[in-house]
Design a protein around this motif. Structure first.
Motif, PDB file in Angstrom:
ATOM      1  N   GLU A 102       7.719   7.279  -1.592  1.00 13.93           N
ATOM      2  CA  GLU A 102       7.155   5.824  -2.763  1.00 13.93           C
ATOM      3  C   GLU A 102       7.028   4.441  -2.572  1.00 13.93           C
ATOM      4  O   GLU A 102       7.027   4.472  -1.062  1.00 13.93           O
ATOM      5  CB  GLU A 102       8.535   5.998  -3.355  1.00 13.93           C
ATOM      6  CG  GLU A 102       8.753   6.645  -4.548  1.00 13.93           C
ATOM      7  CD  GLU A 102      10.081   6.871  -5.166  1.00 13.93           C
ATOM      8  OE1 GLU A 102      10.742   7.206  -5.979  1.00 13.93           O
ATOM      9  OE2 GLU A 102      10.892   6.037  -4.533  1.00 13.93           O
ATOM     10  N   MET A 103       6.452   3.232  -2.859  1.00 16.16           N
ATOM     11  CA  MET A 103       6.015   2.233  -2.240  1.00 16.16           C
ATOM     12  C   MET A 103       7.078   2.006  -1.614  1.00 16.16           C
ATOM     13  O   MET A 103       8.264   1.527  -2.413  1.00 16.16           O
ATOM     14  CB  MET A 103       5.437   1.670  -3.237  1.00 16.16           C
ATOM     15  CG  MET A 103       5.657   1.347  -3.997  1.00 16.16           C
ATOM     16  SD  MET A 103       4.420   0.370  -5.297  1.00 16.16           S
ATOM     17  CE  MET A 103       4.901  -1.239  -3.898  1.00 16.16           C
ATOM     18  N   GLY A 104       7.012   1.671  -0.836  1.00 16.76           N
ATOM     19  CA  GLY A 104       8.733   0.480  -0.350  1.00 16.76           C
ATOM     20  C   GLY A 104       9.066   0.905   1.222  1.00 16.76           C
ATOM     21  O   GLY A 104       9.585   0.249   2.434  1.00 16.76           O
ATOM     22  N   ARG A 139       1.851  -4.925   8.084  1.00 18.61           N
ATOM     23  CA  ARG A 139       2.674  -3.568   7.977  1.00 18.61           C
ATOM     24  C   ARG A 139       2.638  -2.353   9.119  1.00 18.61           C
ATOM     25  O   ARG A 139       3.129  -1.133   9.044  1.00 18.61           O
ATOM     26  CB  ARG A 139       2.898  -3.211   6.741  1.00 18.61           C
ATOM     27  CG  ARG A 139       2.668  -4.352   5.194  1.00 18.61           C
ATOM     28  CD  ARG A 139       2.176  -3.955   4.464  1.00 18.61           C
ATOM     29  NE  ARG A 139       1.181  -3.741   4.119  1.00 18.61           N
ATOM     30  CZ  ARG A 139       0.773  -2.485   3.955  1.00 18.61           C
ATOM     31  NH1 ARG A 139       1.144  -1.444   3.596  1.00 18.61           N
ATOM     32  NH2 ARG A 139      -0.423  -2.364   3.801  1.00 18.61           N
ATOM     33  N   SER A 186       5.374   0.470   2.860  1.00 17.47           N
ATOM     34  CA  SER A 186       4.130   1.471   2.531  1.00 17.47           C
ATOM     35  C   SER A 186       3.742   1.418   1.198  1.00 17.47           C
ATOM     36  O   SER A 186       4.095   0.308   0.629  1.00 17.47           O
ATOM     37  CB  SER A 186       4.394   2.774   2.831  1.00 17.47           C
ATOM     38  OG  SER A 186       5.375   3.181   1.725  1.00 17.47           O
ATOM     39  N   GLU A 187       2.175   0.843   0.981  1.00 17.17           N
ATOM     40  CA  GLU A 187       2.251   0.790  -0.539  1.00 17.17           C
ATOM     41  C   GLU A 187       1.227   1.698  -1.181  1.00 17.17           C
ATOM     42  O   GLU A 187       0.631   2.431   0.231  1.00 17.17           O
ATOM     43  CB  GLU A 187       1.379  -0.947  -0.215  1.00 17.17           C
ATOM     44  CG  GLU A 187       2.297  -1.869   0.089  1.00 17.17           C
ATOM     45  CD  GLU A 187       1.531  -3.275  -0.055  1.00 17.17           C
ATOM     46  OE1 GLU A 187       0.053  -3.339  -0.214  1.00 17.17           O
ATOM     47  OE2 GLU A 187       1.420  -4.885   0.374  1.00 17.17           O
ATOM     48  N   PRO A 188       0.564   2.168  -1.909  1.00 20.83           N
ATOM     49  CA  PRO A 188      -0.350   3.222  -2.617  1.00 20.83           C
ATOM     50  C   PRO A 188      -1.435   3.143  -2.090  1.00 20.83           C
ATOM     51  O   PRO A 188      -2.181   3.793  -1.388  1.00 20.83           O
ATOM     52  CB  PRO A 188      -0.434   2.504  -4.347  1.00 20.83           C
ATOM     53  CG  PRO A 188       1.106   2.312  -4.230  1.00 20.83           C
ATOM     54  CD  PRO A 188       1.038   0.683  -3.290  1.00 20.83           C
ATOM     55  N   ARG A 189      -2.370   1.593  -1.805  1.00 21.73           N
ATOM     56  CA  ARG A 189      -3.783   1.866  -0.705  1.00 21.73           C
ATOM     57  C   ARG A 189      -3.986   1.970   0.697  1.00 21.73           C
ATOM     58  O   ARG A 189      -4.459   2.535   0.973  1.00 21.73           O
ATOM     59  CB  ARG A 189      -3.759  -0.213  -0.796  1.00 21.73           C
ATOM     60  CG  ARG A 189      -2.770  -0.729  -0.066  1.00 21.73           C
ATOM     61  CD  ARG A 189      -3.547  -2.046  -0.332  1.00 21.73           C
ATOM     62  NE  ARG A 189      -2.910  -2.634   0.320  1.00 21.73           N
ATOM     63  CZ  ARG A 189      -3.344  -4.361   1.382  1.00 21.73           C
ATOM     64  NH1 ARG A 189      -4.313  -4.381   1.315  1.00 21.73           N
ATOM     65  NH2 ARG A 189      -2.330  -5.247   1.174  1.00 21.73           N
ATOM     66  N   ASP A 190      -2.690   2.142   1.314  1.00 21.58           N
ATOM     67  CA  ASP A 190      -2.436   2.962   2.632  1.00 21.58           C
ATOM     68  C   ASP A 190      -2.317   5.089   2.785  1.00 21.58           C
ATOM     69  O   ASP A 190      -2.527   5.137   3.560  1.00 21.58           O
ATOM     70  CB  ASP A 190      -0.626   2.658   2.814  1.00 21.58           C
ATOM     71  CG  ASP A 190      -0.728   0.847   2.793  1.00 21.58           C
ATOM     72  OD1 ASP A 190       0.836   0.709   3.274  1.00 21.58           O
ATOM     73  OD2 ASP A 190      -1.325   0.566   3.394  1.00 21.58           O
ATOM     74  N   ILE A 224       1.589   7.691  -0.790  1.00 21.90           N
ATOM     75  CA  ILE A 224       2.339   7.074  -0.997  1.00 21.90           C
ATOM     76  C   ILE A 224       1.803   6.183  -2.581  1.00 21.90           C
ATOM     77  O   ILE A 224       0.879   5.802  -3.342  1.00 21.90           O
ATOM     78  CB  ILE A 224       2.075   5.197  -0.876  1.00 21.90           C
ATOM     79  CG1 ILE A 224       1.754   5.549   0.581  1.00 21.90           C
ATOM     80  CG2 ILE A 224       3.228   4.004  -1.093  1.00 21.90           C
ATOM     81  CD1 ILE A 224       3.067   6.133   1.936  1.00 21.90           C
TER      82      ILE A 224
END
Lengths: 114, 116
Positions: B14-16, B64, B82-86, B115
């Motif tokens: 999950e993000m973060g 990050r 982490s972020e979804p775009r990663d 993510i």
């Protein structure tokens, strides 16, 4: 290198035919070029490389041609087999500057029809 | 001979959350590269090390992202948070570099990161 995008150019050939995959590069200072093959779910696999002091190099069933005048690179695969189906990437760098990182093209998908 | 070994092969988080990707280069290789592959941007260099020292990190997206190479046989790429775009496939590659006798880079099979 080439522009990137969602849609890979696709080359479809019959089994047993010869394949030619082309690549245009933009950096006239590049002095080392390399071709990779990438199958689904795997990392790029080294095929063949060539330095800028050469215009042709041959491997097993593969030949790379380099035309520095028009900044063009090609990969020729003889007697293409179903196992050759993959995405093929060209890559370049400037070894004479000590920079070892590769700049990749966007890739070409090769589909071999049985 | 063992090739470049990456772990995990797949990661969904999950993000973060913090994500750590690992790489073991081919024994004897002195250069190590981290690349990211996405449909939109293709294969891009993030960072590379020579003799365990970071040489070029200009491709690291932002603070990050961090990478370390504590010894010749191990490297990590960390994303925090982490972020979804990663979301992408992250590849590690290694080579033996010795000036004009540089050898081609050999790639691992990548870590597919998602993510949510």
């Amino acid at each position: 290198g080439e522009s990137v995008g969602l849609h890979l150019p696709t080359l479809s050939v019959q089994e047993g035919d010869n394949s030619i995959i082309n690549c245009a590069y933009s950096n006239s200072a590049s002095d080392y070029f390399i071709w990779y093959k990438q199958e689904s779910g795997k990392g790029p696999q080294f095929i063949i490389d060539i330095r800028s002091n050469m215009d042709k190099r041959q491997g097993q069933r593969v030949t790379v041609l380099l035309n520095k005048t028009v900044k063009h690179l090609s990969l020729q695969i003889a007697a293409t087999q179903p196992g050759d189906s993959a995405v093929y990437f060209c890559a370049e760098n400037m070894r004479n500057t000590g920079r070892r990182a590769l700049t990749f093209g966007s890739g070409t998908r090769l589909q071999v029809q049985p | 001979d063992a090739g470049v070994i990456q772990s995990p092969r797949h990661e969904v988080t999950e993000m973060g959350q913090e994500v750590t990707l690992r790489c073991k280069p081919i024994s004897g290789h002195n250069s190590l590269f981290w690349y990211r592959q996405t449909m939109m941007r293709g294969l891009e260099l993030l960072i590379y090390f020579n003799n365990n020292v970071p040489i070029d990190d200009s491709g690291m997206p932002e603070d990050r992202f961090s990478a370390k190479m504590p010894n010749a046989s191990f490297s990590t790429l960390k994303i925090q948070p982490s972020e979804p775009r990663d979301s992408a496939v992250y590849f590690c590659a290694s080579s033996f570099s010795a000036g004009v006798r540089d050898q081609p880079q050999h790639f691992g099979d990548g870590t597919r990161l998602s993510i949510l």
